[in-house]
Write an enzyme that holds these catalytic residues in place. Structure first.
Site, PDB file in Angstrom:
ATOM      1  CG  ASP A 132      -2.183  -0.899   0.908  1.00 11.14           C
ATOM      2  OD1 ASP A 132      -2.239  -1.523  -0.169  1.00 11.14           O
ATOM      3  OD2 ASP A 132      -3.065  -0.981   1.782  1.00 11.14           O
ATOM      4  CE1 TYR A 173      -4.683   3.191   1.723  1.00  9.52           C
ATOM      5  CE2 TYR A 173      -2.300   3.389   1.722  1.00  9.52           C
ATOM      6  CZ  TYR A 173      -3.457   2.838   2.244  1.00  9.52           C
ATOM      7  OH  TYR A 173      -3.381   1.944   3.277  1.00  9.52           O
ATOM      8  CG  HIS A 176      -0.623  -5.435   2.259  1.00  6.15           C
ATOM      9  ND1 HIS A 176      -0.084  -4.252   2.705  1.00  6.15           N
ATOM     10  CD2 HIS A 176      -1.968  -5.225   2.151  1.00  6.15           C
ATOM     11  CE1 HIS A 176      -1.061  -3.355   2.849  1.00  6.15           C
ATOM     12  NE2 HIS A 176      -2.202  -3.922   2.524  1.00  6.15           N
ATOM     13  CG  HIS A 221      -4.429  -5.420   5.000  1.00  2.85           C
ATOM     14  ND1 HIS A 221      -4.937  -4.629   3.989  1.00  2.85           N
ATOM     15  CD2 HIS A 221      -5.322  -6.436   5.165  1.00  2.85           C
ATOM     16  CE1 HIS A 221      -6.062  -5.151   3.543  1.00  2.85           C
ATOM     17  NE2 HIS A 221      -6.324  -6.242   4.254  1.00  2.85           N
ATOM     18  CB  VAL A 222      -4.165  -3.974  10.627  1.00  2.00           C
ATOM     19  CG1 VAL A 222      -4.812  -3.357  11.859  1.00  2.00           C
ATOM     20  CG2 VAL A 222      -4.877  -5.262  10.245  1.00  2.00           C
ATOM     21  CG  ASN A 274      -5.722  -3.671   0.117  1.00  2.00           C
ATOM     22  OD1 ASN A 274      -4.763  -3.598   0.894  1.00  2.00           O
ATOM     23  ND2 ASN A 274      -6.797  -2.927   0.256  1.00  2.00           N
ATOM     24  CG  HIS A 278      -8.071  -5.362   7.036  1.00  2.00           C
ATOM     25  ND1 HIS A 278      -8.824  -5.199   5.895  1.00  2.00           N
ATOM     26  CD2 HIS A 278      -7.444  -4.177   7.265  1.00  2.00           C
ATOM     27  CE1 HIS A 278      -8.650  -3.971   5.432  1.00  2.00           C
ATOM     28  NE2 HIS A 278      -7.828  -3.326   6.252  1.00  2.00           N
TER      29      HIS A 278
END
Length: 431
Positions: A175, A178, A292, A331-332, A208, A302
């Site tokens: 990530d 963005y 990730h 991710h988190v 993602n 998540h």
């Protein structure tokens, strides 16, 4: 005082104060997205979005973009203004819906000497000179880790803190920009990180937000990511830019792809299995992995995603048998450090899992954790920040997490980590 004596003192200090510090801290709201434009005197040939990465043994890949055609040539040397060497590379571009990228230049230079400052430019006679420092040949080495970076006011603050750390290599567990399909935001992100990414190697993996796939309209995933952030997958025997490995200063680092196939029949799984067999713990006593989507997570965000649950079930056994020391994830949007763990239980020969998806993204923090805190979770806090991984020698490394406290970097978690290869109970490697 030796690392062995520091360890219990630091652990007592960390755990004694963790609850009070976390409880008293006021969590900040998200900040606005920054859009970095070209400076006013730029022309279409001006290099922009310059960043470097490690490329094989003693090599550095330099990438940059221009809005019109220029040669893919880098001039470099160890004295400012004196370029004794040059190297040529490739030019590419990509299209995404109505967007067409600038010319993406990709040049590998080397072989280079370790722990050395090099000066470089893209045209002789230019007034704009860049510089970078190569990592050391051996310990100690400092990594900075920050995931889910984005491009907000918090990102800018985090980058300012990172710039003050004198790090050797930055690791980013997915990530990046963005951009979320708005391709000019990839350009903005490249400009935002250039002051740091042009001076030290940035090694990244995808998250993602890099997928950017639109069924039937743009079905190919990772178009911008693969074009802009070319990592050394070829050098590590991988067939995909989404997963690769590299070695630096006694550390073998594996970057895995959470958003490509990872089951036991996949190319990624077979590549990982082969890569782990090649690791020589005499040469690289530390073994680090980045993903990730976190495999361990006590935050409500998540939970239950296949990229976490299924990937852990598929690959955790390989990492455990190889005695991987640490697994970093993003991710988190929060920070959490787990004790050594395997198969959801405490295990002295399992990796330390660290979630550090708190670089500064525009979506804000994931502030709700499950209660009570699991026994395998050692420290957790929903704050923006970055981590520093100082590998001191073959046996010990110092991990610290620095909360971004209203634009001040505050060290909030600190722990010595002992490599598994130096633990007699764990050093019988079976792969």
């Amino acid at each position: 005082m030796s690392p062995k004596l520091w360890l219990p003192v630091i652990l007592v200090a960390v755990f004694a104060g963790a609850a009070d510090v976390a409880g008293a801290y006021h969590r900040p709201p998200p900040r606005e997205t920054l859009v970095e434009s070209l400076v006013g005197d730029s022309d279409p040939t001006t290099p922009q979005q310059v960043h470097i990465s490690l490329a094989g043994e003693n090599g550095i890949r330099i990438s940059w973009i221009t809005n019109t055609h220029t040669l893919p040539t880098v001039y470099y040397g160890i004295s400012s203004g004196k370029y004794d060497h040059s190297a040529n590379g490739t030019i590419s571009s990509y299209e995404y819906l109505t967007y067409t990228s600038g010319e993406i230049h990709d040049v590998v230079i080397g072989p280079l000497d370790p722990n050395t400052v090099y000066y470089y430019c893209f045209a002789l006679g230019t007034t704009h000179e860049y510089s970078f420092k190569t990592p050391p040949a051996s310990f100690p080495i400092k990594f900075v880790i920050s995931g889910d970076l984005g491009q907000t006011g918090w990102t800018k603050s985090t980058l300012e803190h990172i710039s003050q750390t004198n790090y050797d290599v930055l690791l980013l567990p997915g990530d990046l920009s963005y951009a979320n399909m708005l391709q000019p935001l990839w350009d903005s992100y490249g400009r935002l990180v250039e002051p740091l990414a042009s001076k030290r190697p940035w090694m990244v993996t995808q998250g993602n937000h890099e997928v950017e796939r639109i069924p039937a309209i743009h079905p190919t995933p990772f178009t911008a990511y693969n074009a802009r952030w070319h990592m050394p997958f070829e050098e590590s025997g991988s067939t995909s830019n989404l997963y690769y490995s590299f070695e630096v200063s006694g550390v073998h680092v594996i970057m895995l792809g959470s958003y490509t196939d990872f089951d036991s029949g996949s190319d990624q799984y077979q590549w990982l299995k082969a890569d782990l067999k090649k690791v020589d713990r005499n040469k690289t006593p530390w073994l680090v992995v980045l993903v990730h989507a976190p495999w361990y997570n006590s935050n409500y965000a998540h939970q239950g995603e296949k990229e976490s649950v299924d990937m852990r079930e598929s690959m955790e056994g390989l990492l455990y048998k190889a005695r991987v020391d640490i697994v970093f994830a993003g991710h988190v949007h929060a920070y959490e450090r787990f004790n050594r763990v395997y198969n959801q239980e405490s295990d002295d020969c399992g990796p330390v899992h660290i979630t550090i998806g708190d670089g500064g993204n525009r979506e804000g923090l994931a502030s709700k954790y499950k209660e009570p805190q699991p026994t395998i979770s050692a420290f957790r806090e929903a704050s923006f920040g970055h981590g520093e991984f100082d590998v001191v020698n073959a046996s010990y490394a110092l991990w610290s997490w620095h909360r971004n406290d209203d634009d001040e970097s505050v060290q909030s978690d600190l722990v010595w980590i002992k490599s598994l290869v130096s633990n007699p109970a764990c050093n019988k490697l079976v792969i």
